[in-house]
Design a protein around this motif. Structure first.
Motif, short mmCIF file in Angstrom:
data_model
loop_
_atom_site.label_atom_id
_atom_site.label_comp_id
_atom_site.label_asym_id
_atom_site.label_seq_id
_atom_site.Cartn_x
_atom_site.Cartn_y
_atom_site.Cartn_z
N LEU A 109 0.88 -1.10 0.04
CA LEU A 109 0.04 -0.20 -0.05
C LEU A 109 0.95 1.31 -0.03
O LEU A 109 1.76 1.38 0.99
N LYS A 110 0.66 2.03 -1.01
CA LYS A 110 1.68 3.28 -1.12
C LYS A 110 0.48 4.56 -0.68
O LYS A 110 -0.60 4.54 -1.33
N ILE A 111 0.94 5.36 -0.24
CA ILE A 111 0.46 6.81 0.13
C ILE A 111 1.33 7.89 -0.28
O ILE A 111 2.66 7.91 0.22
N ARG A 112 0.98 8.51 -1.32
CA ARG A 112 1.93 9.32 -2.06
C ARG A 112 2.18 10.55 -1.34
O ARG A 112 3.61 10.92 -1.27
N SER A 113 1.44 11.25 -0.88
CA SER A 113 1.76 12.35 -0.16
C SER A 113 1.00 12.22 1.39
O SER A 113 -0.22 12.93 1.29
N THR A 114 1.77 12.08 2.36
CA THR A 114 0.88 11.79 3.56
C THR A 114 0.37 12.98 4.19
O THR A 114 0.99 14.11 3.92
#
Lengths: 114, 116
Positions: free
Chosen positions: B77-82
């Motif tokens: 799971l990637k969160i691009r800009s937290t």
């Protein structure tokens, strides 16, 4: 919107007592009802119920589903301190084309005192 | 007994940074999921993944989120800009593949993400 409601929010009992946890649901395309126990981190699987009126048992734990009244109960008999946890109820919904997501209730926190 | 594993157990990141959370589902499972639990709140569904594509996603799973199965064992799971509100425990889960039958979902131990 799918909804799962658990009651009570929390309860405190003494070892040896019996507890009954409630879970009601309003879900589109209902598939099954699951119970999990969450102690510190990950929910651990307890039961999955798909048919009304058939009790599932595992040791001192048992659970039953009523698909007409849209609820389930989880019973714990002869409680022990190790039963202290948050008990989560979740409904599984979805069509064959969908991903079968789980919708969780808010949980019931059970504390068993020695 | 086979289990779902997740790494890291705790990740601290600054707002605006990208994070990747890793999961290794149970080996014969083909359905994968991500859920999150903000402290004191319900466990919430994010996304389900089957046959290398997203099966279903929630409103939470916006363009900032993506999932990938980069090889035969990992699911990420990637969160691009937290954002600060992404701080939560993230659980990976997996289940057997048959969509028209009922199989329980098994959860990993979670990754606690703290965004500062």
């Amino acid at each position: 919107e799918d909804k799962v409601v658990q009651s009570p929010l929390s309860l405190v009992v003494h070892e040896g007592d019996t507890v009954t946890l409630n879970c009601s649901y309003e879900v589109t395309n209902f598939r099954s009802l699951l119970w999990y126990k969450q102690e510190k981190k990950a929910p651990t699987f307890l039961f999955m119920l798909t048919s009304s009126g058939i009790e599932k048992k595992s040791g001192r734990l048992s659970s039953i589903l009523d698909k007409k009244e849209l609820f389930s109960i989880l019973n714990i008999t002869a409680t022990q301190t190790g039963d202290s946890a948050i008990y989560l109820c979740a409904s599984r919904a979805g069509s064959k084309a969908a991903g079968n997501k789980l919708t969780f209730g808010g949980g019931t926190r059970v504390l068993v005192k020695p | 007994e086979p289990e779902v594993t997740q790494t890291p157990s705790h990740q601290v990141t600054q707002m605006g940074q990208e994070v990747i959370l890793r999961c290794v589902p149970i080996s014969n499972h083909l359905y994968f999921y991500w859920y999150r639990q903000i402290l004191g709140q319900k466990v919430e569904f994010l996304v389900s993944f089957y046959n290398n594509e997203i099966s279903e996603k929630s409103e939470i799973f916006d363009d900032q989120f993506s999932v990938e199965r980069p090889d035969g064992s990992n699911f990420t799971l990637k969160i691009r800009s937290t954002k600060l509100e992404d701080s939560a425990m993230y659980f990976c889960a997996s289940s057997e593949s048959l969509r028209d039958r009922n199989y329980e979902q098994y959860f990993g131990p979670g990754t606690r993400l703290t965004v500062t």
